[in-house]
Design a protein around this motif. Structure first.
Motif, mmCIF file in Angstrom:
data_model
loop_
_atom_site.group_PDB
_atom_site.id
_atom_site.type_symbol
_atom_site.label_atom_id
_atom_site.label_comp_id
_atom_site.label_asym_id
_atom_site.label_seq_id
_atom_site.Cartn_x
_atom_site.Cartn_y
_atom_site.Cartn_z
ATOM 1 N N HIS A 187 -18.491 -21.343 15.494
ATOM 2 C CA HIS A 187 -18.855 -20.017 14.984
ATOM 3 C C HIS A 187 -17.946 -18.938 15.580
ATOM 4 N N VAL A 188 -17.708 -19.000 16.887
ATOM 5 C CA VAL A 188 -16.845 -17.999 17.526
ATOM 6 C C VAL A 188 -15.419 -18.103 16.987
ATOM 7 N N GLN A 189 -14.946 -19.326 16.774
ATOM 8 C CA GLN A 189 -13.594 -19.488 16.214
ATOM 9 C C GLN A 189 -13.514 -18.891 14.809
ATOM 10 N N ASN A 190 -14.552 -19.109 14.017
ATOM 11 C CA ASN A 190 -14.569 -18.536 12.668
ATOM 12 C C ASN A 190 -14.575 -17.010 12.722
ATOM 13 N N ARG A 191 -15.339 -16.468 13.662
ATOM 14 C CA ARG A 191 -15.394 -15.011 13.810
ATOM 15 C C ARG A 191 -14.046 -14.463 14.289
ATOM 16 N N MET A 192 -13.345 -15.240 15.097
ATOM 17 C CA MET A 192 -12.025 -14.811 15.553
ATOM 18 C C MET A 192 -11.071 -14.701 14.365
ATOM 19 N N PHE A 213 -11.968 -11.578 12.536
ATOM 20 C CA PHE A 213 -11.457 -10.408 13.266
ATOM 21 C C PHE A 213 -9.963 -10.241 13.040
ATOM 22 N N LYS A 214 -9.231 -11.317 13.107
ATOM 23 C CA LYS A 214 -7.777 -11.241 12.916
ATOM 24 C C LYS A 214 -7.437 -10.697 11.530
ATOM 25 N N LYS A 215 -8.105 -11.228 10.529
ATOM 26 C CA LYS A 215 -7.848 -10.774 9.156
ATOM 27 C C LYS A 215 -8.192 -9.296 9.010
ATOM 28 N N SER A 216 -9.342 -8.897 9.546
ATOM 29 C CA SER A 216 -9.775 -7.509 9.429
ATOM 30 C C SER A 216 -8.847 -6.571 10.190
ATOM 31 N N ALA A 217 -8.428 -6.975 11.386
ATOM 32 C CA ALA A 217 -7.557 -6.134 12.209
ATOM 33 C C ALA A 217 -6.207 -5.924 11.544
ATOM 34 N N PHE A 276 -2.388 -12.263 18.225
ATOM 35 C CA PHE A 276 -3.769 -12.703 18.315
ATOM 36 C C PHE A 276 -3.910 -14.050 19.019
ATOM 37 N N GLN A 277 -4.973 -14.165 19.810
ATOM 38 C CA GLN A 277 -5.262 -15.410 20.501
ATOM 39 C C GLN A 277 -5.665 -16.492 19.503
ATOM 40 N N ASP A 278 -5.272 -17.712 19.787
ATOM 41 C CA ASP A 278 -5.706 -18.873 19.019
ATOM 42 C C ASP A 278 -7.207 -19.053 19.270
ATOM 43 N N GLY A 279 -7.972 -19.157 18.211
ATOM 44 C CA GLY A 279 -9.420 -19.290 18.365
ATOM 45 C C GLY A 279 -9.833 -20.485 19.200
ATOM 46 N N ARG A 280 -9.010 -21.520 19.248
ATOM 47 C CA ARG A 280 -9.339 -22.715 20.031
ATOM 48 C C ARG A 280 -9.155 -22.498 21.528
ATOM 49 N N THR A 307 -9.848 -12.187 26.198
ATOM 50 C CA THR A 307 -8.672 -11.590 25.565
ATOM 51 C C THR A 307 -8.535 -12.081 24.130
ATOM 52 N N VAL A 308 -8.365 -11.137 23.193
ATOM 53 C CA VAL A 308 -8.202 -11.511 21.784
ATOM 54 C C VAL A 308 -6.829 -11.110 21.229
ATOM 55 N N MET A 309 -6.153 -10.147 21.888
ATOM 56 C CA MET A 309 -4.802 -9.751 21.504
ATOM 57 C C MET A 309 -4.006 -9.483 22.783
#
Length: 361
Positions: A150-155, A158-162, A177-181, A283-285
């Motif tokens: 679920h968190v990976q999907n949300r990541m 987020f990437k697409k939206s950002a 962007f950080q790799d969701g994995r 960290t996400v970016m």
């Protein structure tokens, strides 16, 4: 520095006071910069039990298990540091040219006429190695995975939206962007330079496994990853965007657990304590992701490593973004910049935070 209250450094049971000129340590410094206080006292000759000094052919001999990555710090520029150890103690010091065969790891050998001289030489060499370690980049860290599907999907969302809201923003690109994995919470960094150091670090963490498990509530611990923030004050000159990590029950258990892990790591001498408390974040970016596969000697590497991006639109439109909730199941010691088969960082050890395993009958 207040000369009446100098900074003190403990290395393997010996106390050193650090001279003002030594504060910014680097490889070319001389061991003389570390002044032993009250050298004539008996306590100055106490050596850590980790270093065995034995009689050998009418002399005294010690072998130091110092990683080969630190040999340059022992030797110094043009051999100056090593020469000072020899001149000040009269000991013969042999630093291996390489790491040695796997069956017999290379060690730094110290031989002297007097035990006291060998102890002093060992202390000087260990101090040089410790200073050198402080200048090296961390190689491993203790992590909590935040990689549920679920968190990976949300990541990905987020990437697409950002990328959409920041389409016209300077420097915003997919590579940031950080790799969701690989989403994680970092508790503490460590510089582990040999197999023996990696083993010792993981053992230290496991020795406190029951204590760490006891810090969690009976129902376990869940973390919610939400709300964006940046590492600096200017959103238009961002280098890192992260998501805050909140405890589901507000008990403070995760913060106490993280801070205790930092203390355990620091006590090994293999980790540098930089803060009083761990900052709970994911960290996400990060601009460092731009150069992860680049040659560090290239001009482009230096340029990108120092670059920034405009996160103003992202922070305005997505500040309250929610990545989801994760149940904390274990702590892992992982190697930086090295992926495992599942895409996460390569683990070298772990501590389960579930119920302690039952003892065998």
């Amino acid at each position: 520095m207040d000369v009446l209250r100098p900074n003190l450094v403990w290395v393997d049971g010996a106390c050193y006071r650090v001279s003002h000129s030594q504060q910014a340590a680097h490889q070319d410094e001389d061991p003389e910069d570390f002044i032993r206080g009250d050298e004539d006292t008996e306590t100055e000759e106490v050596m850590s039990s980790a270093v065995k000094i034995e009689e050998w052919k009418g002399k005294y001999k010690a072998e130091l298990d110092i990683p080969s990555a630190l040999y340059g710090f022992l030797i110094g520029r043009k051999g100056n540091s090593l020469r000072l150890v020899r001149d000040n103690t009269g000991c013969k010091v042999t630093v291996p040219k390489g790491a040695g065969p796997r069956s017999k790891p290379a060690t730094v050998e110290v031989i002297g006429e007097q035990r006291r001289a060998v102890v002093r030489a060992c202390n000087m060499l260990l101090m040089s190695a410790d200073r050198g370690r402080q200048t090296l980049a961390p190689s491993h860290f203790i992590a909590v995975r935040l990689t549920t599907q679920h968190v990976q999907n949300r990541m990905e969302t987020f990437k697409k939206s950002a990328l959409e809201v920041a389409a016209e923003s300077r420097g915003v690109r997919p590579e940031l962007f950080q790799d969701g994995r690989r989403l994680h919470l970092t508790l503490v960094m460590a510089t582990l330079l040999s197999e023996s150091e990696r083993t010792a670090f993981c053992r230290a963490l496991n020795n406190h496994a029951d204590e760490l498990r006891g810090m969690l509530p009976p129902s376990g611990l869940s973390l919610r990853v939400r709300q964006l923030d940046i590492m600096n004050d200017d959103e238009s000159e961002a280098r890192v965007v992260f998501a805050r990590v909140h405890e589901g029950d507000g008990s403070g258990a995760m913060q106490r657990l993280a801070d205790r892990c930092m203390e355990i790591a620091y006590a090994t001498g293999l980790s540098k304590k930089e803060y009083d408390h761990v900052k709970l974040h994911c960290t996400v970016m990060n601009v460092s992701f731009l150069v992860k596969n680049m040659d560090e000697s290239s001009p482009e590497y230096a340029k990108l490593r120092k670059s920034t991006f405009d996160a103003t639109a992202i922070m305005k439109e997505l500040k309250e973004f929610d990545f989801g909730t994760v149940k904390v199941e274990q702590l892992e010691v992982v190697q930086r910049h090295t992926p495992a088969e599942d895409g996460f960082y390569l683990p070298i050890g772990a501590v389960s935070l579930g119920p302690a395993p039952a003892a065998e009958a």
